[in-house]
Design an enzyme around this catalytic site. Structure first.
Site, PDB file in Angstrom:
ATOM      1  N   GLY A 137      45.695  68.207  13.054  1.00  0.00           N
ATOM      2  CA  GLY A 137      45.861  68.899  11.779  1.00  0.00           C
ATOM      3  C   GLY A 137      47.065  68.372  11.040  1.00  0.00           C
ATOM      4  N   PRO A 138      47.355  68.925   9.879  1.00  0.00           N
ATOM      5  CG  PRO A 138      47.588  70.445   8.123  1.00  0.00           C
ATOM      6  CD  PRO A 138      46.630  70.009   9.185  1.00  0.00           C
ATOM      7  N   PRO A 139      50.860  67.964   9.514  1.00  0.00           N
ATOM      8  CG  PRO A 139      52.380  66.571   8.425  1.00  0.00           C
ATOM      9  CD  PRO A 139      50.918  66.836   8.572  1.00  0.00           C
ATOM     10  CB  THR A 141      49.891  73.303  11.320  1.00  0.00           C
ATOM     11  OG1 THR A 141      49.607  72.193  12.189  1.00  0.00           O
ATOM     12  CG2 THR A 141      49.569  72.909   9.890  1.00  0.00           C
ATOM     13  CE  LYS A 143      49.871  68.529  14.944  1.00  0.00           C
ATOM     14  NZ  LYS A 143      50.095  68.993  13.557  1.00  0.00           N
ATOM     15  CG  HIS A 359      54.562  67.218 -21.853  1.00  0.00           C
ATOM     16  ND1 HIS A 359      54.000  65.972 -22.036  1.00  0.00           N
ATOM     17  CD2 HIS A 359      54.164  67.613 -20.615  1.00  0.00           C
ATOM     18  CE1 HIS A 359      53.290  65.648 -20.963  1.00  0.00           C
ATOM     19  NE2 HIS A 359      53.385  66.618 -20.080  1.00  0.00           N
ATOM     20  CD  GLU A 360      56.669  70.527 -18.897  1.00  0.00           C
ATOM     21  OE1 GLU A 360      55.756  71.102 -18.283  1.00  0.00           O
ATOM     22  OE2 GLU A 360      56.958  69.328 -18.684  1.00  0.00           O
ATOM     23  CG  HIS A 363      51.311  70.877 -18.930  1.00  0.00           C
ATOM     24  ND1 HIS A 363      50.151  70.158 -18.766  1.00  0.00           N
ATOM     25  CD2 HIS A 363      52.340  69.972 -18.845  1.00  0.00           C
ATOM     26  CE1 HIS A 363      50.453  68.874 -18.584  1.00  0.00           C
ATOM     27  NE2 HIS A 363      51.765  68.745 -18.637  1.00  0.00           N
ATOM     28  CG  ASP A 434      50.994  65.574 -16.758  1.00  0.00           C
ATOM     29  OD1 ASP A 434      51.256  66.140 -15.683  1.00  0.00           O
ATOM     30  OD2 ASP A 434      51.551  65.855 -17.837  1.00  0.00           O
TER      31      ASP A 434
END
Length: 560
Positions: A137-139, A141, A143, A359-360, A363, A434
């Site tokens: 799995g992803p790092p 998490t 394990k 710009h923001e 969004h 973007d």
């Protein structure tokens, strides 16, 4: 007969034509040389004879010394590169209840712990123990915590090693380490061997271009043999391995009989994140305004390690400000540092600040008009590489996205560029990030999800096109690029229409952002409520596809 005396010049001539050597009456004493010169010449001849006579002996002694020094250095190197964990780990055990947010993985591993604790109960039913368990799995998490918790729950010894520690410069050293590790584990009786980063030693063989004789492949072969070597006393030693790249592992490792179980350890859901936050908040004073349940809702996609780090960074921020408790503002700042970056002391010109503000604002306005996850923060304060950002939080976890939802996400990403052209009449380089994300999402829609747009009227709906296949024709690749370009152009046209229809709200958002620099969700809602928004849609449940870890953010950075 008395010796004949010659002058020095005559003697030199006789030596040149060789007659001096034939004359028995010739004597070096005729030169009447000094005694010291004759002695020096004799000593020189003696030293040269000594050197030529003893030179082979000195050479042998010198080479033997070099070999001894090299052997001592090699011995010292081997001593320092022995396995560090050939004995059971003596660190504090991880309790089963301390592992939060991975309930499905805990259920899978509970059988392993029960077998190690009471093997006779399973042997009576004819069951065989799993020889190996692969956690992937992803790092971040959890394990490693799961492996430690299995050993603690079963009450057996825990042996830990890293996959990279079995790969050395000297061929055969890695295989010897593996043999030694398993030997020590068998001596302990029942035990758990944990190998972290298994892909470092267990990668697919035959890909290194070295004819299969590399140190890594020999170590892998020894590991395969050890995994099959438990027949004499099955169930006494169980191997638990962790990897973030299970697709790169050798297939011989993944077959039944070696790693019998493969357990996915994924990022926690909302309840799991709240449990993780509660666990790591123990011992930390929290202010009354800090609601961990609300924080768990806004941190979709974050792993346990990221959540723990966020709480720790919040505690450091509170300590720096000399506060006695962690407030909501401290945790929000910590989350922003993880997702966007720390605040930068950049001085922008007044024109650049206006460009970033519009710009923001583009969004945020597009996100509100399309009914996506509402914006939480709008800021024109530079953070990390970004000159400004809009942060938003998913309302709940979701794992499927429709074509309309993905298209609206692309429209929102292009809202900043559309606002620049709407307000200033030309685009700027701040939308580079973007555009890169728009390209990524549009290509996924066409090539992976089969959601492209067919340019020909009446054509069939597109299908998924795997762009990684080298056998694709050039025309197929052009179709993928054309489909992605068509999606992005349609999304940009949609963003321009939305902003033109709500230009007053866009100007108000930009002006307020220039005045206050950072707008919270309550301030954004007030501005939206003061205008009659057109073409707005009702809120929909959204997941997370194009987001940063933690609080998702739309970042904008200049392009050199």
């Amino acid at each position: 007969m008395a010796p004949v005396a010659f002058s020095p010049a005559e003697h030199f001539g006789r030596m040149c034509d060789g007659s001096a050597w034939e004359d028995p009456s010739h004597s070096m004493h005729t030169f009447r040389q000094p005694r010291t010169e004759r002695a020096a010449r004799a000593r020189t001849v003696g030293v040269q004879d000594f050197i030529f006579e003893w030179y082979p002996v000195f050479g042998v002694i010198f080479m033997a010394g070099l070999l001894i020094v090299f052997a001592l250095l090699l011995k010292g190197t081997m001593r320092t590169t022995r396995p560090e964990t050939v004995k059971a780990s003596r660190t504090a055990p991880v309790l089963w209840q301390e592992v939060q947010g991975v309930d499905s993985a805990k259920e899978e591993l509970m059988d392993v712990a029960e077998w190690l604790r009471d093997p006779e109960r399973f042997k009576g039913l004819g069951a065989s123990p799993p020889r190996g368990v692969l956690l992937y799995g992803p790092p971040g998490t959890g394990k490693t915590m799961l492996a430690r918790a299995v050993a603690a729950q079963a009450g057996v010894d825990f042996f830990a090693a890293s996959g990279s520690s079995f790969v050395e410069m000297f061929v055969g050293r890695g295989a010897a380490r593996i043999r030694r590790l398993f030997k020590e584990a068998r001596k302990a009786g029942r035990a758990v061997i944990f190998i972290d980063e298994l892909d470092a030693v267990g990668g697919a063989r035959g890909t290194g271009g070295d004819g299969g004789s590399s140190e890594r492949e020999q170590a892998l072969n020894q590991l395969l043999v050890e995994l099959d070597g438990f027949e004499r006393d099955p169930g006494t030693v169980i191997v638990v391995a962790a990897s973030n790249h299970v697709d790169k592992l050798d297939r011989a490792l993944l077959r039944p009989g070696r790693f019998d179980r493969r357990v996915l350890v994924s990022a926690p859901d909302r309840d799991g994140r709240e449990a993780i936050l509660t666990s790591h908040a123990r011992g930390k004073p929290l202010a009354r305004d800090l609601d961990l349940a609300d924080v768990a809702r806004k941190t979709t996609g974050m792993t346990g390690a990221q959540l723990a780090n966020a709480l720790n960074e919040a505690a450091i921020i509170a300590g720096r400000a000399r506060r006695k408790a962690i407030s909501r503002a401290d945790l929000d700042e910590s989350l922003l540092r993880q997702s966007v970056g720390s605040q930068q002391a950049r001085r922008l010109t007044s024109r650049e600040r206006r460009i970033v503000a519009y710009h923001e604002a583009g969004h945020a306005l597009c996100r509100r008009l399309l009914g996506l996850d509402p914006p939480e923060i709008l800021s024109i304060v530079p953070r990390g590489p970004a000159l400004g950002f809009v942060a938003h939080s998913p309302q709940e976890d979701s794992y499927l996205r429709s074509r309309e939802e993905l298209f609206d996400e692309v429209v929102t990403l292009l809202g900043g560029r559309a606002a620049e052209e709407e307000a200033f009449g030309e685009p700027y380089s701040g939308a580079a990030d973007d555009l890169a994300r728009v390209h990524e999402v549009c290509k996924q829609m066409v090539a992976e999800f089969g959601m492209g747009v067919t340019p020909e009227a009446g054509a069939e709906s597109p299908i998924a096109l795997p762009t990684g296949d080298y056998a694709l024709a050039d025309s197929t690749r052009r179709d993928v690029d054309l489909g992605a370009m068509t999606l992005s152009r349609d999304a940009y046209a949609r963003a321009r229409k939305l902003l033109v229809a709500n230009r007053r709200c866009l100007d108000d958002l930009a002006a307020t952002a220039l005045e206050r620099e950072t707008l919270a969700r309550e301030e954004l809602d007030e501005i939206f409520a003061a205008h009659e928004l057109r073409e707005a849609r009702g809120p929909r449940k959204r997941g997370t596809l194009v987001e940063l870890s933690g609080v998702a953010a739309t970042r904008d950075q200049p392009q050199a």
